[in-house]
Write an enzyme that holds these catalytic residues in place. Structure first.
Site, short mmCIF file in Angstrom:
data_model
loop_
_atom_site.label_atom_id
_atom_site.label_comp_id
_atom_site.label_asym_id
_atom_site.label_seq_id
_atom_site.Cartn_x
_atom_site.Cartn_y
_atom_site.Cartn_z
N GLU A 90 0.83 -1.20 0.00
CA GLU A 90 0.00 0.00 0.00
C GLU A 90 0.87 1.25 0.00
O GLU A 90 1.95 1.29 0.60
CB GLU A 90 -0.92 0.01 1.22
CG GLU A 90 -2.02 -1.04 1.14
CD GLU A 90 -3.01 -0.98 2.29
OE1 GLU A 90 -4.19 -1.27 2.06
OE2 GLU A 90 -2.60 -0.67 3.42
N GLY A 157 6.77 -1.70 6.42
CA GLY A 157 8.18 -2.09 6.51
C GLY A 157 9.03 -1.11 7.30
O GLY A 157 8.63 0.02 7.56
N GLU A 158 10.20 -1.55 7.68
CA GLU A 158 11.21 -0.72 8.36
C GLU A 158 12.26 -0.32 7.33
O GLU A 158 13.04 -1.15 6.86
CB GLU A 158 11.85 -1.53 9.49
CG GLU A 158 13.18 -1.02 10.02
CD GLU A 158 13.16 0.40 10.56
OE1 GLU A 158 13.87 1.24 9.96
OE2 GLU A 158 12.47 0.66 11.55
N LEU A 213 9.70 7.15 18.39
CA LEU A 213 10.12 7.08 19.78
C LEU A 213 9.01 6.50 20.67
O LEU A 213 9.16 5.45 21.25
CB LEU A 213 10.55 8.46 20.27
CG LEU A 213 11.18 8.54 21.65
CD1 LEU A 213 12.44 7.69 21.72
CD2 LEU A 213 11.49 9.99 22.02
N ASN A 288 -3.87 5.78 16.04
CA ASN A 288 -5.05 5.29 15.33
C ASN A 288 -5.37 3.87 15.76
O ASN A 288 -4.50 3.00 15.81
CB ASN A 288 -4.79 5.33 13.82
CG ASN A 288 -4.69 6.75 13.31
OD1 ASN A 288 -5.65 7.50 13.37
ND2 ASN A 288 -3.52 7.13 12.83
N CYS A 331 -1.59 7.16 9.81
CA CYS A 331 -0.36 6.61 10.38
C CYS A 331 -0.63 5.32 11.15
O CYS A 331 -1.48 5.26 12.01
CB CYS A 331 0.27 7.66 11.30
SG CYS A 331 1.86 7.15 11.96
#
Length: 340
Positions: A90, A157-158, A213, A288, A331
């Site tokens: 996405e 993903g990171e 964080l 969210n 988010c």
């Protein structure tokens, strides 16, 4: 076949030399792909038929298929793309007063396991190649006809877990002969992979680093983000300080406010202590709600009190504008849904 969009300009010059062509042809091909936005080698009309034939024999254009397109009431558009191997990702297009921003994915699935992110519920399949990352931008521009001016690596993903491909994609996006999006208009988010933060500082790329964080002590952060068990807060903050010193770039700290968890005044006080004196900005995110998620959104009153406390004590803080929540595009809500 190889994806021609996987190569930055210098790599593409070498590829052309390898097939017996002049390296200057790479700049012509780059222009056709990234400025003219063509989807077929035959559309490259100032290139000889012989070279076009070689390109078709050796490379693919990797044009994504749109599996689903959802438009929010606020104008945000979420795309579900077929990445041409049976998997899907996405991407989200967002409209701001300063132009259009795209949130791109860097992996199919995610290994990080953050408890507030919908991608946690997906098995990790693989990392995307540079060309597969860049194609998200091209596909959206081709579909909408808009010019994208900002790119955020905050999708599925990171990004720093796919380090080489992400950095190469940034070089393609940033190249004046490519998509020509300024490095300062490109943001890379990480959950806190400390060794890769040090490595990124050495790249001399003036992009914005965003750190997820979300908590001010190790116990709380580890419960939200398992990556903290490997790279605790003290190590992460030191890497951030070194990054700022090396690049002279401001870091953005992302802080998702969860009700009765990390949104009280004591948390705000601890955050001020943690970040005092750093060249940084805090982006407060109303968390969210996700399917099977453990956290719920903080109250608007708490969010504003938290922001005001930070600002009153020398930490620049803003509340992120919520976009696309009605289509699960906000988010933390992206999750590589399929159509079945």
């Amino acid at each position: 076949m190889k994806n021609i969009k996987d190569y930055n300009l210098e790599e593409l010059k070498q590829e052309l030399i390898n097939i017996g062509e002049k390296p200057f042809r790479a700049e012509q091909i780059f222009k056709w792909i990234y400025q003219e936005k063509v989807k077929d080698f035959d559309e490259m009309t100032n290139i000889s038929l012989d070279l076009r034939k070689k390109l078709k024999e050796n490379y693919t254009m990797c044009n994504y298929n749109i599996l689903r397109k959802q438009e929010s009431k606020d104008g945000t558009i979420k795309y579900l793309f077929d990445v041409l191997d049976g998997n899907a990702i996405e991407s989200v297009l967002m409209s701001y007063h300063h132009g259009y921003s795209i949130c791109v994915s860097s992996q199919i699935g995610c290994k990080m396991g953050c408890k507030f992110c919908a991608s946690t519920g997906i098995n990790f399949i693989r990392s995307l190649t540079s060309g597969e990352i860049v194609e998200q931008i091209l596909a959206v521009e081709q579909d909408t006809g808009v010019r994208i001016s900002n790119v955020v690596f905050m999708g599925i993903g990171e990004p720093l877990d796919n380090y080489e491909n992400v950095v190469n994609a940034i070089r393609i996006i940033n190249n004046p002969k490519g998509l020509n999006i300024g490095a300062r208009h490109i943001s890379v988010s990480t959950s806190g992979l400390v060794p890769k933060i040090y490595k990124l500082a050495e790249e001399n790329i003036q992009c914005t680093l965003s750190i997820s964080l979300h908590a001010t002590n190790n116990e709380k952060r580890s419960s939200m983000m398992p990556v903290n068990n490997s790279y605790p807060i003290q190590e992460l903050i030191q890497a951030c300080k070194d990054y700022i010193e090396k690049t002279n770039r401001r870091i953005s700290f992302e802080y998702a406010l969860a009700k009765d968890n990390n949104d009280n005044l004591e948390d705000a006080k601890e955050l001020v202590k943690l970040l005092k004196g750093m060249l940084c900005h805090v982006n407060l995110i109303p968390i969210n709600k996700i399917e099977n998620g453990a956290y719920s959104k903080s109250s608007n009153e708490n969010i504003m009190k938290f922001r005001d406390y930070l600002n009153d004590h020398g930490i620049v803080a803003t509340i992120r504008r919520e976009l696309g929540s009605d289509i699960d595009a906000a988010c933390g809500q992206l999750r590589r849904k399929n159509l079945k």
